[in-house]
Write a protein that holds these residues in place. Structure first.
Motif, short mmCIF file in Angstrom:
data_model
loop_
_atom_site.label_atom_id
_atom_site.label_comp_id
_atom_site.label_asym_id
_atom_site.label_seq_id
_atom_site.Cartn_x
_atom_site.Cartn_y
_atom_site.Cartn_z
N SER A 18 0.80 -1.22 0.00
CA SER A 18 0.00 0.00 0.00
C SER A 18 0.84 1.28 0.00
N GLY A 19 2.15 1.16 0.09
CA GLY A 19 3.00 2.34 0.15
C GLY A 19 3.29 2.94 -1.21
N ILE A 20 4.17 3.95 -1.23
CA ILE A 20 4.50 4.59 -2.50
C ILE A 20 5.36 3.64 -3.33
N PRO A 22 5.83 4.21 -7.10
CA PRO A 22 5.42 4.86 -8.33
C PRO A 22 5.72 4.05 -9.59
N TYR A 23 6.74 3.24 -9.55
CA TYR A 23 7.08 2.51 -10.77
C TYR A 23 6.35 1.18 -10.87
N TRP A 25 2.94 0.58 -8.92
CA TRP A 25 1.52 0.59 -8.59
C TRP A 25 0.66 0.91 -9.79
N MET A 26 -0.13 -0.04 -10.22
CA MET A 26 -1.06 0.07 -11.35
C MET A 26 -0.36 0.39 -12.68
N ILE A 27 0.95 0.23 -12.70
CA ILE A 27 1.66 0.36 -13.98
C ILE A 27 1.60 -0.99 -14.67
N GLN A 32 -5.86 -8.29 -7.08
CA GLN A 32 -6.93 -7.97 -6.14
C GLN A 32 -6.52 -8.47 -4.75
N ALA A 158 -14.00 -4.83 -13.53
CA ALA A 158 -12.57 -4.47 -13.55
C ALA A 158 -11.67 -5.69 -13.46
N TYR A 297 -6.16 -6.57 -11.93
CA TYR A 297 -6.70 -5.38 -12.60
C TYR A 297 -5.83 -5.01 -13.79
N ASN A 298 -6.46 -4.38 -14.75
CA ASN A 298 -5.71 -3.81 -15.87
C ASN A 298 -4.80 -2.70 -15.36
N PRO A 299 -3.60 -2.55 -15.91
CA PRO A 299 -2.80 -1.38 -15.54
C PRO A 299 -3.51 -0.11 -15.98
N LEU A 300 -3.23 1.00 -15.29
CA LEU A 300 -3.96 2.24 -15.63
C LEU A 300 -3.36 2.97 -16.82
N ILE A 301 -2.06 2.86 -16.99
CA ILE A 301 -1.46 3.58 -18.13
C ILE A 301 -0.65 2.62 -19.00
#
Lengths: 301, 218
Positions: A18-20, A22-23, A25-27, A32, A158, A297-301
Motif C-alpha cells: 500500500s506504500g509509494i 510509483p514505478y 503501482w497500477m503500472i 486484487q 474491472a 486489474y488492468n494497468p492504468l497507463i
C-alpha cells in the motif's frame, strides 16, 4: 541500517503493497487483495460455507431428507453468516446491507439469505414441508445462495478473471457437487446403503460436469484477454502453483476420479465416500482460493 | 447544478508529487494512504522509449462502479457529481474497493490508523491534531472527495471552484506548473470544457463505461 530506519522503510513501503511504489503501482497488472488477503480470507471461507450449506440443502430436497436440510440450513446461516460478519469492518451495521437490492449484488444476496432463513425454518418445522411448492421455492433460493459468492465477484467488470461467463455455472455445479457428496456421507452414516449406492450415478454425472466447468473456466479465461491470461499464469506458475497442482489437480480432480472409478456402478463404501468428500471439500476450497487470489486489474497507463 | 471535473495536462506535469503531499496535508492522511498518486511508466524500448507521467486520483465517475457495488448506499454520487462516502453507513465490506477499476480507495483499519510517520517515536503533534480535525472512522473505506469541504465552503462564500483557491481542491492549488484545472463539466463555456474539446481530453480506462470526471490532455 538501524531498527528505526528499518521501521521507517517498512512504514513507507509496507509489505502489503500500500506504500509509494510509483514505478509499480497500477503500472503493471495489479492483484486484487481486499477479498482474499489478511481479513479477506474470511470472505473466501464465508462464500465456501454458504455454498456447501445451500448445496446440501438443495440435494436434500430431492430425497426429502430432513437432517440434511437442517444441517445445510445451519451451515449456511451459522458458518457462512458468522464468518461473513467477521469480515465486515462494522458488523453492527450489517442490516444496512439490505438497502440497495436494486443495484448491489451483495445486498441482493443478503435478502436471499434472509428469505432462505425464514422459509427454510418453516420447511423444517412444518409437517409435510417437502411439498412441491416449498421444494421449488427453496430449490431456487439454494441455487441463488450457491452462486451468490461468485455472482458478487462476477459483476466486477474491472477483474476479467471474475467476469468470465463460466464463473456462475462453475459455482452452481460445485455447490451441487459438494452438497451431493455431503448428503451421500450423511446417508452412509445413517446406514442407508441402498440410497448411497443409488446416488453414485449422480455423483459421476455431477463430477463430470464439474471437471468440464473447471476446464472451460481455465480455457475461457486464458482466451479472454491479456490480463485474464495473467490470472491463469499466476495459477500455473510462481507461489500458487502448488495449490493449483495439489489442490485442484490432485484433490479436486485426480483423487475424486479414482474414488469414483472404484465405486463405479454403485459399489459404494462409506469410507471411500468419506475420503472422496474430504478431497472434494479441500479441492473446492483450493479452486475458490485460486480464483480469488489470482484476479488482476488492468494497468492504468 | 454544476458537475465538477478535472483536467490534467500530462505534458505539463513534472512529477514533483506536490499534489500527493498537498492532499496528505489537506486530509491529514496517515502513512501509506494516498488519495493522489503519480504513476510513472515507460513505453517502448531504448532508444525510442518514452516516459509516461500520470497523476491519478478518484475519477468521480458519473456511472461509478463503486456506487453500484455498495450494498448500503454509503457511497453515492452527489448532485454536483462528486462521489462521496457517508462513513456512518459504510459497513466495511470493501465491495467498492474491489469494484473500482482505478483502485483509488483505501480501507481505514487499526493498522492504518496506528501507523506513525516516525515509527516507534509516537505520533507527532500534527498527526494527533489531524485525527481530531479530520477523523476517519475505523472499519470504513476512504478516498479522495475532490476536497468537497473546500468546494462547499467556498461556494457558500460566493467563490468559484476552479478560480478561487479557497473553493478549489488542494492538489489543483499546489500544482506549480498549472497542470491541473478544476471546473464545471456541465458549463459549455468553462475552461475545463475548452481544454477537453481543444486538446481531445481522454479518460482512463474508458472501456469500463464508468464515465470518469477526470480527463487527461497532452
Amino acid at each position: 541500517m538501524n531498527d528505526n530506519h528499518q521501521n521507517l522503510v517498512e512504514t513507507m513501503f509496507p509489505s502489503d503493497g500500500s506504500g509509494i511504489k510509483p514505478y509499480e503501482w497500477m503500472i503493471s497488472p495489479t492483484r486484487q487483495r481486499q477479498w482474499i488477503d489478511e481479513k479477506g480470507i474470511f470472505l473466501w471461507l464465508a462464500f465456501f460455507f454458504s455454498e456447501i450449506g445451500a448445496g446440501l440443502y438443495f440435494m436434500s430436497l430431492f430425497y426429502s431428507f430432513r437432517p440434511g436440510i437442517v444441517i445445510g440450513w445451519l451451515i449456511t446461516l451459522i458458518l457462512g453468516g458468522v464468518i461473513h460478519m467477521l469480515y465486515l469492518g462494522n458488523p453492527k451495521r450489517a442490516w444496512r446491507m439490505l438497502m440497495k437490492p436494486n443495484t448491489s449484488e451483495l445486498s441482493r444476496g443478503i435478502w436471499i439469505i434472509g428469505v432462505f432463513a425464514v422459509l427454510g425454518f418453516l420447511q423444517m418445522i412444518t409437517p409435510g414441508g417437502f411439498n412441491m411448492v416449498f421444494n421449488f421455492i427453496m430449490g431456487i433460493l439454494c441455487l441463488l445462495i450457491i452462486s451468490h459468492g461468485f455472482a458478487t465477484m462476477n459483476v466486477v467488470r474491472a477483474l476479467p478473471a471474475w467476469s468470465s461467463t463460466v464463473v456462475l455455472p462453475l459455482s452452481i455445479i460445485s455447490g451441487i457437487w459438494v452438497g451431493h457428496q455431503l448428503l451421500q456421507l450423511l446417508f452412509a452414516l445413517s446406514g442407508s446403503a441402498t440410497v448411497v449406492s443409488g446416488m453414485e450415478v449422480w455423483a459421476a454425472t455431477f463430477f463430470l460436469i464439474y471437471i468440464l466447468c473447471i476446464g472451460l473456466y481455465a480455457w475461457g479465461t486464458w482466451h479472454m484477454s491479456d490480463v485474464a491470461k495473467i490470472s491463469v499464469k499466476k495459477m500455473l506458475e510462481g507461489d500458487l502453483k502448488r495449490i493449483t497442482y495439489v489442490g485442484v489437480g490432485v484433490l479436486a480432480v485426480l483423487l475424486p476420479l479414482i474414488f469414483t472409478l472404484i465405486m463405479w456402478g454403485g459399489s459404494t463404501n462409506g469410507f471411500l465416500v468419506f475420503l472422496r468428500l474430504a478431497s472434494v471439500l479441500a479441492g473446492d476450497l483450493a479452486i475458490r482460493y485460486l480464483i480469488m487470489k489470482t484476479a488482476v486489474y488492468n494497468p492504468l497507463i | 447544478m454544476p458537475r465538477w471535473g478535472m483536467v490534467i495536462d500530462v505534458k505539463r506535469c513534472i512529477a514533483c508529487w506536490g499534489c500527493t503531499i498537498a492532499c496528505k496535508e489537506e486530509h491529514f492522511l496517515p502513512p501509506g494512504v494516498f488519495f493522489n498518486r503519480v504513476l510513472i511508466g515507460e513505453t517502448g524500448k531504448f532508444p525510442t522509449s518514452s516516459k509516461l507521467i500520470y497523476p491519478v486520483l478518484c475519477n468521480h465517475c458519473e456511472d461509478a462502479a463503486c456506487v453500484e457495488a455498495c450494498p448500503t448506499g454509503a457511497t453515492y454520487v452527489r448532485e454536483d457529481g462528486i462521489v462521496a462516502i457517508d462513513d456512518t453507513k459504510c459497513v466495511g465490506c470493501r465491495a467498492c474497493m474491489v469494484a473500482c477499476p482505478y483502485q483509488q480507495r483505501t480501507y481505514y483499519d487499526e493498522k492504518t490508523k496506528n501507523r506513525e510517520f516516525f515509527p516507534g517515536q509516537g505520533k507527532t503533534e500534527m498527526e494527533t491534531i489531524g485525527e481530531k480535525l479530520y477523523p476517519f472512522k475505523l472499519g470504513t473505506v476512504i478516498k479522495c472527495n475532490f476536497c468537497s469541504e473546500r468546494v462547499d465552503e467556498g461556494m457558500k462564500k460566493g467563490l468559484t471552484p476552479g478560480k478561487d483557491e479557497d473553493a478549489t481542491p488542494a492538489c489543483v492549488n499546489i500544482c506549480p506548473v498549472g497542470a491541473r484545472v478544476f471546473g464545471d463539466l456541465d458549463d459549455p463555456n468553462s475552461e475545463i470544457n475548452r481544454l477537453i474539446m481543444e486538446k481531445k481530453g481522454k479518460q482512463l480506462r474508458k472501456e469500463f463505461g464508468t464515465e470518469p470526471a477526470v480527463y487527461y490532455i497532452d
